[in-house]
Design a protein around this motif. Structure first.
Motif, PDB file in Angstrom:
ATOM      1  N   ALA A  62      22.906 -15.289 -37.195  1.00 46.11           N
ATOM      2  CA  ALA A  62      24.244 -15.657 -36.724  1.00 46.11           C
ATOM      3  C   ALA A  62      24.655 -14.914 -35.453  1.00 46.11           C
ATOM      4  O   ALA A  62      25.184 -15.506 -34.517  1.00 46.11           O
ATOM      5  N   LYS A  63      24.369 -13.632 -35.416  1.00 47.32           N
ATOM      6  CA  LYS A  63      24.813 -12.806 -34.306  1.00 47.32           C
ATOM      7  C   LYS A  63      24.110 -13.210 -33.012  1.00 47.32           C
ATOM      8  O   LYS A  63      24.726 -13.369 -31.963  1.00 47.32           O
ATOM      9  N   GLU A  98      25.236 -16.565 -31.682  1.00 47.87           N
ATOM     10  CA  GLU A  98      26.499 -16.488 -30.957  1.00 47.87           C
ATOM     11  C   GLU A  98      26.282 -15.987 -29.521  1.00 47.87           C
ATOM     12  O   GLU A  98      26.840 -16.516 -28.571  1.00 47.87           O
ATOM     13  N   ARG A 110      24.467 -18.616 -27.408  1.00 44.56           N
ATOM     14  CA  ARG A 110      25.369 -19.729 -27.096  1.00 44.56           C
ATOM     15  C   ARG A 110      26.021 -19.495 -25.738  1.00 44.56           C
ATOM     16  O   ARG A 110      25.990 -20.349 -24.858  1.00 44.56           O
TER      17      ARG A 110
END
Lengths: 369, 366
Positions: B168-169, B172, B175
């Motif tokens: 997840a990190k 992000e 992105r």
């Protein structure tokens, strides 16, 4: 009843620790989530509680009784896996009834228990179907039904909804929490998804590299992370972190970000607080969540001019990347507040939401303004 | 310059129809995201543009040229996959050089070095150039895969869920990086994902695909605020938009008689006042207001702490709704609360088709 206590539990593989000096208390009826990245030891911990994995040192106590000598089957604990291990040739009803048949319960008891579980899980209409005819969410409901029907002392779940799509996961989160409230079984739940942990847990235990980092309520771990790892593992978007040098100013404490990228003003009392913590270095690491970065479209006292870099519209709000010199910080603003990339806006870190960490150890300095 | 156009594309695999009459218009320099669930036809679309598959019918043009008969290599597009397809025993530099050393290109070593230096600087992988790719982390490998696409300076970048394998990190972080990269390069990106957060946060335009059909194309704000139908409404946004079956009459919507009724005479710019008959009401969780003076009584069915805010599930009889409230609001499970909807934020859908009854009209009202 089921209090679960882990005392100095260790597990190693050769010279490598999988779990290191783990101390954790799970109270009766509590919903505890073991949270961490893959390989952090969370699943091994869960399997150790279940009796599926042996530990090398320490004690696991269930209701005060050490259970290392007990087989998995004798611990009166139910386990739900990420991949629903159902019997494909049996109907949903028979899958749920299976553990009761194995215990030689009467047909009447079995029927009542199966129907109770099915009702709680809202799968009454699916009981005659075989697993092959069920969707992912329904399969997992049946698997949970099979775990619940035995009325175990504790329910252990290993990423039970990790394989489902986003929308179904959202629904199952609410359902599982609701189920927990209704059947009151002590629950230990393993996940790498911080949203699941935050939204379901009474208490979150965060692990990394086999070491327990922090145990606390969702609010505690979100608002008062013990170290940089927890700070950045919990919350989305991720907490901003930046290195800074601390200097006493006139009527203020100054923090100079990164490579002289920006100078931020904090209250005067911060400097002695940092000195008080015997923080040897004058360098520390600031942490602030995007909602703590205040943004103004006009020049405002105490705010510094920054350039908006990328704007991510997420629907109810935007996440805006702001350039404090070379240092990037993300802010949460109302939707459309910053019009376009390249705009200059003014920003300030809300001091009450700023966290201070030792750069060297990553530990929180426990300073709250 | 690389304007990409798909004109009435259909694709069949045996008896299975993967894409139906797909029209797509991607402007030069645009970050276009194709969003949809598994099996929607996203990857098929990418493969057709890349020239890895041929459409059953319809035309594809790149930079105003019909490329239907062109091979994948001639189209000059670069594909980045979810699984980094790097050569494991080679260094990062060798991996980046590879696409440039093809005989067709005949580039000088100097030009190659220059391009690699430029790409690795952009992606901040300069320090990794001499490392073997099997010694890289997931994020580094994905950067190198993207680097391999960049060095070619293709006309179009096609990306197939490049971030979905990362944690997840890192997702992000990448992105922002990808969006930044696209802006710097000024390149045309077609990015495929099932993750609505990625689509919203990166796309200049988002095309929502379901079962082989494009349902809606628009800016992230348009997709979020004026969904074409209940599919788009519930696929985009988290938590998913609340949908309630209601009977609308005389400016009032009745969901549960006597228990959940609300005025709609001001909704949809006043147009809902004239609505009569069954309708599906849609309301986002942030447009549900919880407070002591609100109109409707409910029980708290669930509370999810999400840090900065809480998502509360409200229950009126069998009807469940989610509301976003500030984190400081204390709500205990099964307690009684009151709520209402922001009328101007209500959406109305046709119960059968799920189509937005005021689509297009809603748009004009902003």
């Amino acid at each position: 009843m089921a209090d679960i206590v882990l005392r100095d539990v260790e597990k190693y593989f050769g010279d490598n620790y999988i779990i290191r000096k783990l101390n954790l208390e799970i109270r009766h009826r509590e919903f505890v989530v073991l949270l961490g990245p893959s390989g952090c030891g969370k699943t091994t911990t869960l399997r150790a509680i279940a009796g599926l994995e042996e530990i090398d040192t320490g004690d696991i106590l269930i209701d005060g009784v050490p259970v290392q000598a007990l087989q998995a089957a004798d611990r009166d604990i139910a386990f739900v896996f990420q991949l629903y291990a159902l019997y494909p040739h049996l109907t949903a009803y028979e899958n749920i009834a299976f553990p009761l048949r194995a215990m030689r319960e009467s047909a009447q008891t079995i029927d009542k228990r199966v129907m109770d579980a099915a009702k709680a899980l809202k799968i009454e209409h699916l009981l005659r179907k075989r697993p092959g005819a069920l969707s992912g969410g329904d399969l997992q409901r049946v698997a949970i039904g099979r775990a619940l029907v035995r009325r175990p002392k504790a329910l252990l779940m290993d990423e039970p909804i990790g394989a489902l799509d986003a929308k179904l996961r959202e629904e199952m989160r609410t359902e599982l929490k609701r189920l927990h409230i209704e059947n009151e079984a002590t629950t230990v739940y393993v996940t790498h998804d911080q949203v699941e942990a935050m939204s379901m847990a009474d208490k979150i235990a965060i692990m990394n590299d086999g070491v327990l980092q922090q145990v606390g309520t969702p609010t505690e771990v979100y608002s008062h992370p013990a170290n940089l790892f927890v700070a950045q593992f919990i919350g989305s978007p991720i907490m901003n972190v930046a290195k800074g040098m601390v200097r006493p100013g006139e009527g203020s404490t100054r923090i100079i970000l990164g490579d002289n990228d920006a100078t931020l003003e904090f209250p005067q009392k911060l400097y002695p607080m940092i000195v008080n913590k015997k923080h040897a270095e004058d360098e520390l690491t600031l942490g602030i969540r995007p909602e703590g970065v205040q943004v103004a479209r006009n020049q405002t006292a105490g705010f510094v001019a920054v350039e908006a870099h990328i704007i991510e519209p997420l629907g109810p709000f935007d996440i805006v990347d702001l350039k404090f010199g070379k240092q990037m910080m993300r802010a949460r603003t109302p939707s459309g507040y910053v019009e376009k990339a390249g705009d200059v806006v003014w920003a300030k870190l809300d001091e009450t939401q700023t966290h201070f960490f030792s750069t060297r150890t990553g530990e929180s300095l426990q300073i709250q303004l | 310059m690389a304007h990409v156009r798909l004109d009435k594309i259909s694709k069949k695999f045996g008896s299975h129809t993967a894409l139906i009459n797909l029209d797509l218009d991607i402007a030069d320099g645009q970050f276009f995201v194709l969003l949809g669930p598994t099996g929607a036809g996203k990857t098929t679309t990418l493969r057709l543009i890349a020239g890895l598959d041929a459409p059953t019918s319809g035309g594809i043009s790149i930079a105003e040229q019909d490329v239907s008969g062109w091979s994948a290599a001639e189209r000059d597009v670069a594909l980045v996959f979810q699984y980094y397809s790097l050569y494991p025993h080679y260094t990062v530099r060798q991996n980046l050089e590879f696409p440039l050393k093809s005989k067709v290109r005949r580039m000088s070593q100097q030009d190659i070095d220059h391009r690699i230096a430029k790409a690795s600087k952009t992606l901040r992988i300069e320090h990794l150039l001499e490392r073997k790719t099997d010694r890289l982390s997931g994020g580094e490998m994905q950067r190198v895969s993207i680097g391999r696409a960049i060095v070619r300076e293709p006309r179009v970048f096609l990306m197939d869920e490049p971030l979905s394998n990362l944690d997840a990190k890192l997702r992000e972080l990448l992105r922002s990086e990808l969006k930044d990269l696209q802006m710097k390069l000024g390149a045309t990106f077609l990015y495929v994902t099932h993750d609505q957060v990625e689509a919203m946060s990166m796309g200049d335009q988002v095309g929502v695909l379901n079962q082989g059909r494009i349902i809606q194309v628009g800016t992230p704000q348009q997709i979020y605020n004026q969904p074409h139908d209940t599919f788009v409404a519930t696929f985009v946004g988290s938590p998913a938009m609340n949908l309630l079956q209601a009977d609308v009459r005389g400016g009032r919507a009745v969901v549960l008689p006597g228990k959940l009724e609300l005025p709609v005479d001001q909704a949809a710019g006043g147009r809902a006042a004239k609505l009569t008959g069954p309708a599906t009401l849609g309301i986002r969780s942030e447009d549900v207001m919880v407070g002591v003076n609100e109109a409707v009584e409910a029980r708290v069915h669930g509370v999810e702490n999400q840090g900065v805010e809480k998502v509360v599930t409200l229950r009126v009889q069998d009807c469940l709704m989610k509301a976003t409230v500030p984190a400081r609001l204390e709500l205990s499970i099964d307690s009684v609360v009151r709520f209402s909807f922001k009328q101007e934020k209500l959406h109305f859908f046709e119960p059968g088709s799920g189509n937005n009854l005021f689509y297009g009209e809603e748009k004009r009202n902003g």
